[in-house]
Design a protein around this motif. Structure first.
Motif, PDB file in Angstrom:
ATOM      1  N   ALA A 275      43.245  43.343  45.395  1.00  0.00           N
ATOM      2  CA  ALA A 275      42.914  42.093  46.086  1.00  0.00           C
ATOM      3  C   ALA A 275      44.169  41.250  46.211  1.00  0.00           C
ATOM      4  O   ALA A 275      44.902  41.063  45.242  1.00  0.00           O
ATOM      5  CB  ALA A 275      41.838  41.329  45.313  1.00  0.00           C
ATOM      6  N   ILE A 276      44.431  40.730  47.402  1.00  0.00           N
ATOM      7  CA  ILE A 276      45.684  40.014  47.643  1.00  0.00           C
ATOM      8  C   ILE A 276      45.752  38.704  46.863  1.00  0.00           C
ATOM      9  O   ILE A 276      46.839  38.266  46.476  1.00  0.00           O
ATOM     10  CB  ILE A 276      45.889  39.759  49.154  1.00  0.00           C
ATOM     11  CG1 ILE A 276      47.320  39.268  49.435  1.00  0.00           C
ATOM     12  CG2 ILE A 276      44.870  38.780  49.690  1.00  0.00           C
ATOM     13  CD1 ILE A 276      47.653  39.164  50.901  1.00  0.00           C
ATOM     14  N   THR A 277      44.626  38.078  46.588  1.00  0.00           N
ATOM     15  CA  THR A 277      44.651  36.758  45.954  1.00  0.00           C
ATOM     16  C   THR A 277      44.940  36.804  44.459  1.00  0.00           C
ATOM     17  O   THR A 277      45.593  35.905  43.921  1.00  0.00           O
ATOM     18  CB  THR A 277      43.308  36.034  46.169  1.00  0.00           C
ATOM     19  OG1 THR A 277      42.247  36.892  45.741  1.00  0.00           O
ATOM     20  CG2 THR A 277      43.123  35.674  47.631  1.00  0.00           C
ATOM     21  N   ASP A 278      44.451  37.847  43.759  1.00  0.00           N
ATOM     22  CA  ASP A 278      44.635  37.888  42.303  1.00  0.00           C
ATOM     23  C   ASP A 278      45.202  39.200  41.777  1.00  0.00           C
ATOM     24  O   ASP A 278      45.428  39.344  40.577  1.00  0.00           O
ATOM     25  CB  ASP A 278      43.311  37.573  41.585  1.00  0.00           C
ATOM     26  CG  ASP A 278      42.181  38.523  41.974  1.00  0.00           C
ATOM     27  OD1 ASP A 278      42.457  39.601  42.526  1.00  0.00           O
ATOM     28  OD2 ASP A 278      41.008  38.170  41.721  1.00  0.00           O
ATOM     29  N   GLY A 279      45.428  40.183  42.654  1.00  0.00           N
ATOM     30  CA  GLY A 279      46.023  41.456  42.230  1.00  0.00           C
ATOM     31  C   GLY A 279      45.068  42.371  41.490  1.00  0.00           C
ATOM     32  O   GLY A 279      45.489  43.419  40.974  1.00  0.00           O
ATOM     33  N   LYS A 280      43.773  42.015  41.433  1.00  0.00           N
ATOM     34  CA  LYS A 280      42.814  42.877  40.740  1.00  0.00           C
ATOM     35  C   LYS A 280      42.470  44.091  41.597  1.00  0.00           C
ATOM     36  O   LYS A 280      42.482  44.026  42.827  1.00  0.00           O
ATOM     37  CB  LYS A 280      41.547  42.091  40.407  1.00  0.00           C
ATOM     38  CG  LYS A 280      41.767  40.995  39.369  1.00  0.00           C
ATOM     39  CD  LYS A 280      40.468  40.278  39.035  1.00  0.00           C
ATOM     40  CE  LYS A 280      40.701  39.218  37.965  1.00  0.00           C
ATOM     41  NZ  LYS A 280      39.444  38.479  37.629  1.00  0.00           N
TER      42      LYS A 280
END
Length: 409
Positions: A235-240
């Motif tokens: 996920a681009i927002t949190d790297g998960k």
């Protein structure tokens, strides 16, 4: 390349490694048009004829280093490892140029591909993002250190909107590649095994993925290779982790329209070194695609024409898929002696640009039939105003120049 700019989406904003046929440009499909258009400039949708080359190249040339270019209306935004600039695509005149404020870290030059400039909206203003490797000088008992300078520049004037300097992750030598942005987070690959996300509001690193080689930014997902080169989406927002494909891949390439190609290692149900078309949101083949259509290729290069068609080159030949249903529209079979197999360079708005032993040609993306037999150019990047040559790093001309040819019909 599209007609207007709202919020720049991930593919539209991506930089990434430069792909084949300027879409197969990793990290991103071409961004929306934001540049002012001269009243004399005429747009063709799509262009079927190109005029003479502009007097000077857009970028590159002998001893000029590596450059990557993103077309946007009548402006070409160009980036190198130590500079980002805007050039008039119709006259090759430089409009503005910005270099890092910090001391350039030239020790990393040449160690990574150069990413195309990333276009985003910042406070309602069209902006260009660029990331530079810099060195923070030693002071007192503090040694010098490697850092990344992320800069936002007004797309129209080149005015520096802001600059943020962040330390490189520990032990990460090598180049800095800005893969793209969704308008909230910039994604940067550092060296060969770490990818980071920087929030554009706080201008701070918000996540770090060690052991992850990011390559493509599209639709809120960063696609790359993680542990054991397994294809993975973050996920681009949190790297998960958003998904993981259990197969490894030596190569990934962006298609645009939320798709990418991968050459997978193979499983009990898939042949080894089988090239596939995958969805960035799931890491799986897109819904509706019959994989038999691809012909179990060992080679697959696809690109979206930014309208309704996916054009592919593979072992079996050249073919097109409907971008919504993924049904096959047409095929020029490699074994068919009634037609020369075209070598596709790019596709845009219903036109497929290619070369054959007879010269350059434009095909109809919906039918595969010849649309123009003497376009004067098989561009590697194109919009309604201009075609570019030399933007595909796999087929660079001998001088390394990126040259422009105005559309005239």
């Amino acid at each position: 390349m599209s007609a207007s700019l709202t919020l720049c989406l991930a593919t539209a904003c991506g930089g990434g490694d430069q792909p084949a046929a300027d879409q197969p440009q990793k990290g991103a499909a071409p961004g929306p048009d934001t540049s002012p258009v001269p009243t004399a400039a005429k747009s063709f949708d799509p262009p079927l004829k190109f005029g003479a080359q502009t007097r000077d190249p857009i970028a590159g040339g002998f001893s000029k280093g590596k450059w990557a270019v993103r077309l946007d209306g009548t402006t070409a935004y160009a980036s190198s490892e130590g500079e980002v600039k805007a050039v008039g695509a119709l006259d090759s005149k430089e409009l503005w140029s910005v270099k890092p404020q910090g001391q350039s870290d030239k020790s990393t030059y040449g160690t990574a591909p150069v990413a195309r400039p990333t276009l985003v909206q910042i406070d309602g203003k069209a902006a260009v993002l660029a990331a530079f490797p810099v060195s923070v000088p030693a002071s007192g008992t503090t040694p010098s250190r490697a850092a990344i300078e992320l800069t936002a520049v007004a797309a129209d004037s080149g005015t520096r909107l802001w600059t943020a300097t962040v330390d490189k992750p520990d032990s990460q030598d090598g180049g800095t590649v800005l893969l793209g942005s969704d308008g909230t987070t910039a994604v940067i690959r550092v060296g060969g095994s770490t990818t980071i996300g920087i929030a554009l509001v706080t201008r701070q690193i918000v996540w770090t993925a060690k052991g992850f080689y990011g390559e493509i930014v599209d639709r809120g997902v960063v696609v790359g290779r993680g542990e054991n080169t397994k294809v993975t989406g973050l996920a681009i927002t949190d790297g998960k982790e958003a998904w993981t494909n259990q197969e490894s891949a030596p190569e990934l390439n962006s298609v645009g329209a939320g798709l990418f190609t991968a050459k997978l290692s193979g499983t009990s149900t898939r042949a080894q070194n089988n090239a596939v078309l995958l969805d960035v949101s799931t890491g799986r083949p897109p819904a509706g695609l019959d994989e038999k259509t691809l012909g179990e290729p060992t080679y697959l290069s696809c690109l979206h024409d930014q309208r309704s068609t996916i054009v592919c080159s593979a072992d079996k030949g050249v073919f097109a898929l409907d971008a919504t249903t993924f049904k096959e529209l047409w095929t020029i079979d490699r074994k068919d002696k009634s037609r020369l197999l075209p070598e596709v360079t790019t596709a845009w708005h219903g036109a497929v640009y290619a070369t054959t032993t007879n010269g350059t040609v434009v095909l109809d993306a919906l039918t595969g039939k010849d649309k123009a037999t003497d376009p004067g150019l098989a561009p590697t990047d194109v919009n309604g105003y201009v075609g570019l040559s030399g933007t595909n790093p796999k087929t660079l001309n001998k001088t390394g120049e990126i040259t422009a040819y105005p559309a005239i019909g």
